[in-house]
Design an enzyme around this catalytic site. Structure first.
Site, PDB file in Angstrom:
ATOM      1  N   ASP A  30       0.848  -1.200   0.000  1.00 11.94           N
ATOM      2  CA  ASP A  30       0.000   0.000   0.000  1.00 11.94           C
ATOM      3  C   ASP A  30       0.884   1.251   0.000  1.00 11.94           C
ATOM      4  O   ASP A  30       1.868   1.309   0.747  1.00 11.94           O
ATOM      5  CB  ASP A  30      -0.897  -0.038   1.251  1.00 11.94           C
ATOM      6  CG  ASP A  30      -2.063   0.932   1.171  1.00 11.94           C
ATOM      7  OD1 ASP A  30      -1.827   2.147   0.956  1.00 11.94           O
ATOM      8  OD2 ASP A  30      -3.203   0.481   1.314  1.00 11.94           O
ATOM      9  N   ILE A  31       0.531   2.229  -0.843  1.00 14.71           N
ATOM     10  CA  ILE A  31       1.384   3.434  -0.900  1.00 14.71           C
ATOM     11  C   ILE A  31       1.089   4.447   0.210  1.00 14.71           C
ATOM     12  O   ILE A  31       1.840   5.406   0.378  1.00 14.71           O
ATOM     13  CB  ILE A  31       1.343   4.179  -2.262  1.00 14.71           C
ATOM     14  CG1 ILE A  31      -0.070   4.352  -2.771  1.00 14.71           C
ATOM     15  CG2 ILE A  31       2.245   3.534  -3.281  1.00 14.71           C
ATOM     16  CD1 ILE A  31      -0.167   5.378  -3.885  1.00 14.71           C
ATOM     17  N   GLN A  93     -14.744   2.224   2.159  1.00 14.69           N
ATOM     18  CA  GLN A  93     -14.016   1.839   0.943  1.00 14.69           C
ATOM     19  C   GLN A  93     -13.742   3.080   0.110  1.00 14.69           C
ATOM     20  O   GLN A  93     -14.629   3.946  -0.036  1.00 14.69           O
ATOM     21  CB  GLN A  93     -14.848   0.831   0.134  1.00 14.69           C
ATOM     22  CG  GLN A  93     -14.122   0.252  -1.072  1.00 14.69           C
ATOM     23  CD  GLN A  93     -14.943  -0.832  -1.776  1.00 14.69           C
ATOM     24  OE1 GLN A  93     -16.110  -1.042  -1.463  1.00 14.69           O
ATOM     25  NE2 GLN A  93     -14.323  -1.515  -2.725  1.00 14.69           N
ATOM     26  N   HIS A  99     -10.627  -5.447  -2.061  1.00 12.04           N
ATOM     27  CA  HIS A  99      -9.270  -5.749  -1.606  1.00 12.04           C
ATOM     28  C   HIS A  99      -9.271  -6.035  -0.117  1.00 12.04           C
ATOM     29  O   HIS A  99     -10.106  -5.514   0.624  1.00 12.04           O
ATOM     30  CB  HIS A  99      -8.323  -4.586  -1.907  1.00 12.04           C
ATOM     31  CG  HIS A  99      -8.850  -3.248  -1.466  1.00 12.04           C
ATOM     32  ND1 HIS A  99      -9.782  -2.547  -2.202  1.00 12.04           N
ATOM     33  CD2 HIS A  99      -8.611  -2.517  -0.368  1.00 12.04           C
ATOM     34  CE1 HIS A  99     -10.077  -1.419  -1.564  1.00 12.04           C
ATOM     35  NE2 HIS A  99      -9.398  -1.387  -0.445  1.00 12.04           N
ATOM     36  N   HIS A 101      -6.886  -5.610   3.239  1.00  9.88           N
ATOM     37  CA  HIS A 101      -5.688  -5.002   3.816  1.00  9.88           C
ATOM     38  C   HIS A 101      -5.082  -6.022   4.775  1.00  9.88           C
ATOM     39  O   HIS A 101      -5.764  -6.484   5.684  1.00  9.88           O
ATOM     40  CB  HIS A 101      -6.047  -3.771   4.650  1.00  9.88           C
ATOM     41  CG  HIS A 101      -6.678  -2.651   3.889  1.00  9.88           C
ATOM     42  ND1 HIS A 101      -5.991  -1.511   3.531  1.00  9.88           N
ATOM     43  CD2 HIS A 101      -7.943  -2.471   3.442  1.00  9.88           C
ATOM     44  CE1 HIS A 101      -6.815  -0.682   2.893  1.00  9.88           C
ATOM     45  NE2 HIS A 101      -8.006  -1.243   2.828  1.00  9.88           N
TER      46      HIS A 101
HETATM   47  P1  5GP Z   1      -9.794   1.347   0.967  1.00 14.04           P
HETATM   48  O1  5GP Z   1      -9.830   2.689   1.625  1.00 14.04           O
HETATM   49  O2  5GP Z   1     -10.613   1.314  -0.297  1.00 14.04           O
HETATM   50  O3  5GP Z   1     -10.121   0.182   1.874  1.00 14.04           O
HETATM   51  O4  5GP Z   1      -8.267   1.101   0.585  1.00 14.04           O
HETATM   52  C1  5GP Z   1      -7.658   1.596  -0.547  1.00 14.04           C
HETATM   53  C2  5GP Z   1      -6.177   1.530  -0.295  1.00 14.04           C
HETATM   54  O5  5GP Z   1      -5.510   1.660  -1.538  1.00 14.04           O
HETATM   55  C3  5GP Z   1      -5.656   2.659   0.597  1.00 14.04           C
HETATM   56  O6  5GP Z   1      -5.042   2.104   1.744  1.00 14.04           O
HETATM   57  C4  5GP Z   1      -4.668   3.407  -0.297  1.00 14.04           C
HETATM   58  O7  5GP Z   1      -3.530   3.808   0.406  1.00 14.04           O
HETATM   59  C5  5GP Z   1      -4.322   2.380  -1.354  1.00 14.04           C
HETATM   60  N1  5GP Z   1      -3.993   2.949  -2.650  1.00 14.04           N
HETATM   61  C6  5GP Z   1      -4.692   3.886  -3.335  1.00 14.04           C
HETATM   62  N2  5GP Z   1      -4.109   4.141  -4.520  1.00 14.04           N
HETATM   63  C7  5GP Z   1      -3.038   3.318  -4.599  1.00 14.04           C
HETATM   64  C8  5GP Z   1      -2.022   3.113  -5.597  1.00 14.04           C
HETATM   65  O8  5GP Z   1      -2.016   3.738  -6.668  1.00 14.04           O
HETATM   66  N3  5GP Z   1      -1.041   2.216  -5.324  1.00 14.04           N
HETATM   67  C9  5GP Z   1      -1.039   1.498  -4.156  1.00 14.04           C
HETATM   68  N4  5GP Z   1      -0.038   0.625  -3.980  1.00 14.04           N
HETATM   69  N5  5GP Z   1      -1.961   1.666  -3.193  1.00 14.04           N
HETATM   70  C10 5GP Z   1      -2.947   2.560  -3.413  1.00 14.04           C
END
Ligand code: 5GP
Ligand code: ZN
Length: 134
Positions: A30-31, A93, A99, A101
């Site tokens: 994750d970035i 989300q 996905h 984590h």
């Molecule tokens: P959510 O908030 O949908 O559960 O998680 C999305 C995750 O994707 C976040 O933790 C965010 O840091 C990660 N993320 C978003 N854009 C990118 C990207 O371009 N590359 C990577 N490696 N992670 C990303």
């Protein structure tokens, strides 16, 4: 679908730090990590969230998350693991390609539980139980 950043990562159109791949799944760092080694595990096929995903695929996704959790523990010597899996905007989300984590944990690290610990109302629990078990 072509605008999905995770589909672009799977296709190699956006670079990522891949740590696992098989024919159906992909895992990468994750970035914006919640901690050291924070990894995202995704199906290569585009599905938005838990509600639109076939049951078997969710099971297989969880299996790969376990494999990745073990790999992170072995290589980073983490003391624990936290798995988060957010669904839809109300479920926090932000990227709408399902996905998991996988977050390696150490005692005293910077992560906090995202809810306040307080006892349930007994009457509410009882009525919920009735509704959900009938
Ligand atoms: P959510 O908030 O949908 O559960 O998680 C999305 C995750 O994707 C976040 O933790 C965010 O840091 C990660 N993320 C978003 N854009 C990118 C990207 O371009 N590359 C990577 N490696 N992670 C990303
Ligand atoms: Zn996608």
């Amino acid at each position: 679908m072509s605008e999905c950043i995770f589909c672009k990562i799977v296709a190699g159109e956006i670079p990522s730090k891949k740590i696992y791949e098989d024919s159906e799944f992909f895992a990468f760092l994750d970035i914006f990590p919640a901690g050291r080694g924070h990894t995202l595990v995704i199906p290569k096929a585009h599905h938005e969230d838990i509600h639109s995903l076939p049951e078997e695929l969710y099971g297989s996704l969880a299996k790969v998350a376990k494999r990745v959790a073990d790999l992170l523990q072995d290589k980073l010597h983490s003391e624990g693991t936290t798995i988060f899996q957010m669904n839809r905007e109300s479920g926090w989300q932000t990227v709408f390609h399902i996905h998991m984590h996988v977050i390696p944990r150490w005692s005293g690290d910077a992560l906090h539980k995202p809810w306040d610990i307080k006892p349930a109302d007994e009457a509410e629990l009882a009525s919920l139980h009735q509704l959900l078990s009938e």
